[in-house]
Enzyme design. Sequence first.
Site, mmCIF file in Angstrom:
data_model
loop_
_atom_site.group_PDB
_atom_site.id
_atom_site.type_symbol
_atom_site.label_atom_id
_atom_site.label_comp_id
_atom_site.label_asym_id
_atom_site.label_seq_id
_atom_site.Cartn_x
_atom_site.Cartn_y
_atom_site.Cartn_z
ATOM 1 N N ASP A 442 0.847 -1.188 0.000
ATOM 2 C CA ASP A 442 0.000 0.000 0.000
ATOM 3 C C ASP A 442 0.888 1.245 0.000
ATOM 4 O O ASP A 442 2.093 1.187 0.251
ATOM 5 C CB ASP A 442 -0.907 -0.021 1.223
ATOM 6 C CG ASP A 442 -2.257 0.608 0.971
ATOM 7 O OD1 ASP A 442 -2.336 1.512 0.110
ATOM 8 O OD2 ASP A 442 -3.233 0.210 1.619
ATOM 9 N N GLU A 445 2.602 5.381 -3.821
ATOM 10 C CA GLU A 445 2.738 6.607 -4.641
ATOM 11 C C GLU A 445 4.124 7.263 -4.502
ATOM 12 O O GLU A 445 4.648 7.678 -5.533
ATOM 13 C CB GLU A 445 1.672 7.644 -4.257
ATOM 14 C CG GLU A 445 0.273 7.215 -4.370
ATOM 15 C CD GLU A 445 -0.191 6.385 -3.177
ATOM 16 O OE1 GLU A 445 0.441 6.428 -2.110
ATOM 17 O OE2 GLU A 445 -1.177 5.674 -3.326
ATOM 18 N N ASP A 510 -8.542 4.371 -3.096
ATOM 19 C CA ASP A 510 -9.621 4.406 -2.101
ATOM 20 C C ASP A 510 -10.833 5.170 -2.621
ATOM 21 O O ASP A 510 -11.124 6.296 -2.196
ATOM 22 C CB ASP A 510 -9.105 5.031 -0.807
ATOM 23 C CG ASP A 510 -7.936 4.255 -0.230
ATOM 24 O OD1 ASP A 510 -7.806 3.061 -0.541
ATOM 25 O OD2 ASP A 510 -7.144 4.843 0.528
#
Length: 800
Positions: A442, A445, A510
């Site tokens: 996760d 980025e 998300d």
Amino acid sequence: MPATAHITAWARNEGQDVADNTRLTAIKTKLRRLPARLVGAIALSLSAGTVLATPLAVLNHNGSYVVVESYAPNIVRVTISDQSAQAQAAPGYGFVGHPDETGWTHQADAHGDRFVSKALTLEVVQPKQGPMETMARYFAPTLPPVALKISKPDGEVMLDMTGWEMSPHVVNGEHTYRVGASFVAPSDEHYYGLGQNQEGILDFRGRTIDCKHNYDAPAGETVCVPFLVTNKGYGILWDNPSDTSISAAVSGRTLWQSNVGERVSFFVITGNTTDELYAGYRKLTGVTPLPPKAAFGFIQSKARYESQQQILDVAAGYRKRGYPLDIIVLDWFYWTKMGQLDINPVDFPDPAAMNKTLHDEGIQTLISVWPRFERTSRYFSFLASRGWLLKDAKGQPVDGLPFRNDRAGALIDSTNPQAREWFWDHIRDNIASKGFDYFWLDETEPDLVPDGFFFSIGSGDRYHNVFPLLHVEAVADGSRRDRPNKRNFILARAAYIGAQRNGALFWSSDIQPSWEALKRQVPTGLDFTASGLAYWGNDIGGWQPLPPTHVPEHKPLLDPSDARAVVGGYDDYPELFARWFQYGTFTPTLRVHGMRKAVEVWAYGKGAEQVVVKYLRLRYSLIPYIYSLGKHTYDSGAPFMRALFMDFPNDANVANIGDEYMFGPAFLVAPVTEQGVQHRKVYLPAGADWYNYWTNQKFSGGQTIDVAAPIDTIPLFVRAGSIIPMGEQIPSTATPQKLASIRVYPGKDADFTLYDDDGVSYAYEHGAGKSVALHWDDKQQKLTASGGMDVGKWVQVMGR
């Protein structure tokens, strides 16, 4: 800067600035004098993409240096700078291809330089000589101009670059340049790819895209993969990892601008088909591995399962009901503290035993691992002391995001090879050792925005977009080394050039649990796969919490009354979930997720359950077809979830259709993304006939039809001249799956390669597994198979 960072920076500069054997020999000599541990670090650093080779030409246009390199007859790289060394530097991060001059010739005359292969001609136009015009005396560009054209073999111009830019400015304390290039934009040119942009429009024509990783983008997270594919037979792969803006066909031109750089560097790939473009992308950036077969099955996730017993209960619920399930996910906060890289023994007293129980049921596990480390976690001081965390200008670790009131720790600096190795070693020893199969990385980025801060390789602004490539690479390479008989499946939230070679499957972050979000997912995924990364999906049902109430526009098509404990006052949520699951059935990965009280397929009422299970079973019936598509992607680089422009280039009507797509060569999928709708318009592309999958009714292409779409039906069509192998129902892909049928949709000859293997190991890379070439002779109405395989008992000719 630590010694290793100085040396790796030197090595990369040596490798990139000069492309001759003399300097390469000097580098090798210097490396032999260094300690082994530093040589290893340098080798990892050079994997950023350094390739030493002689270009086709180095041109000096009055102080503008233009370098032309060939990588294949249909692939050429152009680099421009006012600094000779920068113009001759190798490609940056993400590239693994090697220059190849085979089949190219170089001709020069008074008009310019021409580089010719059987696939294209690149002409670098000689600048005009003579006195400047009056206006130019006052407004002359500071850079000597460069213009070039790329043409097809018949002389038709595909790409016309009219100008370039190096504008000095200061970014994050560094004197650098904004760099860019401008291209002519024909009125009938259309643009696709560029990673993930969730505005909900397929074609970028007339739009400006901010190509950078941004979790907080208003429409949903953006992800930068700077590969722009056009309908004109070419694609541009831009070589700059900083924040990049692309204005596609705005005011008659397509403009690329990157915030940090000392050169303009880009590749042009040409092809007669879009698949040839993706073969070129594969050559430059790496092969897309075949995921484990379990990744094509159903993945059950939740934010979050709070205990070992909850996970076992959910798995038992699927098996008790006879519903197939391949993977169950342990998401965040199973740890004692962010950065402990441990598993809370109170809630998960014996994760190894849990995994054994699941494995005995044919269910595998995927566990979330985060790149953050709280100050009070056991590894923070160690990582900080070695400089292995993202740092500010004073060299101190950056902790959290003040603008988001986020204090969840510092970010591991995955641009540092030693930090990457350390990270995988601790995942292996602390987590994988408990029997977990796959990893969810996760915040790739990264979520801790690097702008204004510093990685080991340099400014976070300069290298804004490279983190997901290197971070995922750490786990991919380490897992492959230490678990050589287990394929990688890494769920990742962001990507960059070449990220596909790490065995990563990406998802759209998300997103909201809304009809609007569902509608946006369809074109979002099509542009992502058009970027050369075949595996993309989304959180079915949306990740964010459900609103307390939601008033539907129309009467809900599914009764929410027996799902109130989950949906609350969101009356049309069972309908939304059912429609979302229908769409997800025809995406590369099928995964339910979200912050709902319950997320399992039986949680939304009996009506929704019946619809969802219908598609869950259909997904497993299609595993032989989908897995074969995965093998084709490994062989070719071409995605199998495809916008219509890829397969129907001669039909101008499909240029901006983003709410329909092809799933492999056979299926045309038209998801229902509006509430209360039981019909929708579907355009059937010209150049083929089409069968309604549910009714077998045949239609001619080139027309729009009104299609019935009751709540249990997604509009689904099959192209005439298709072969679809279908399997028997299985509890998971851990159970060998026999063929149930081979459906043939007649109307023209057809071919399909059916592939199968052990679904787990890397043996397929060495020729293991079995391929059967199926051929349908439409004139004789006969299906044959290679190797003498008797397929007669499985054949079902549809539409009769």
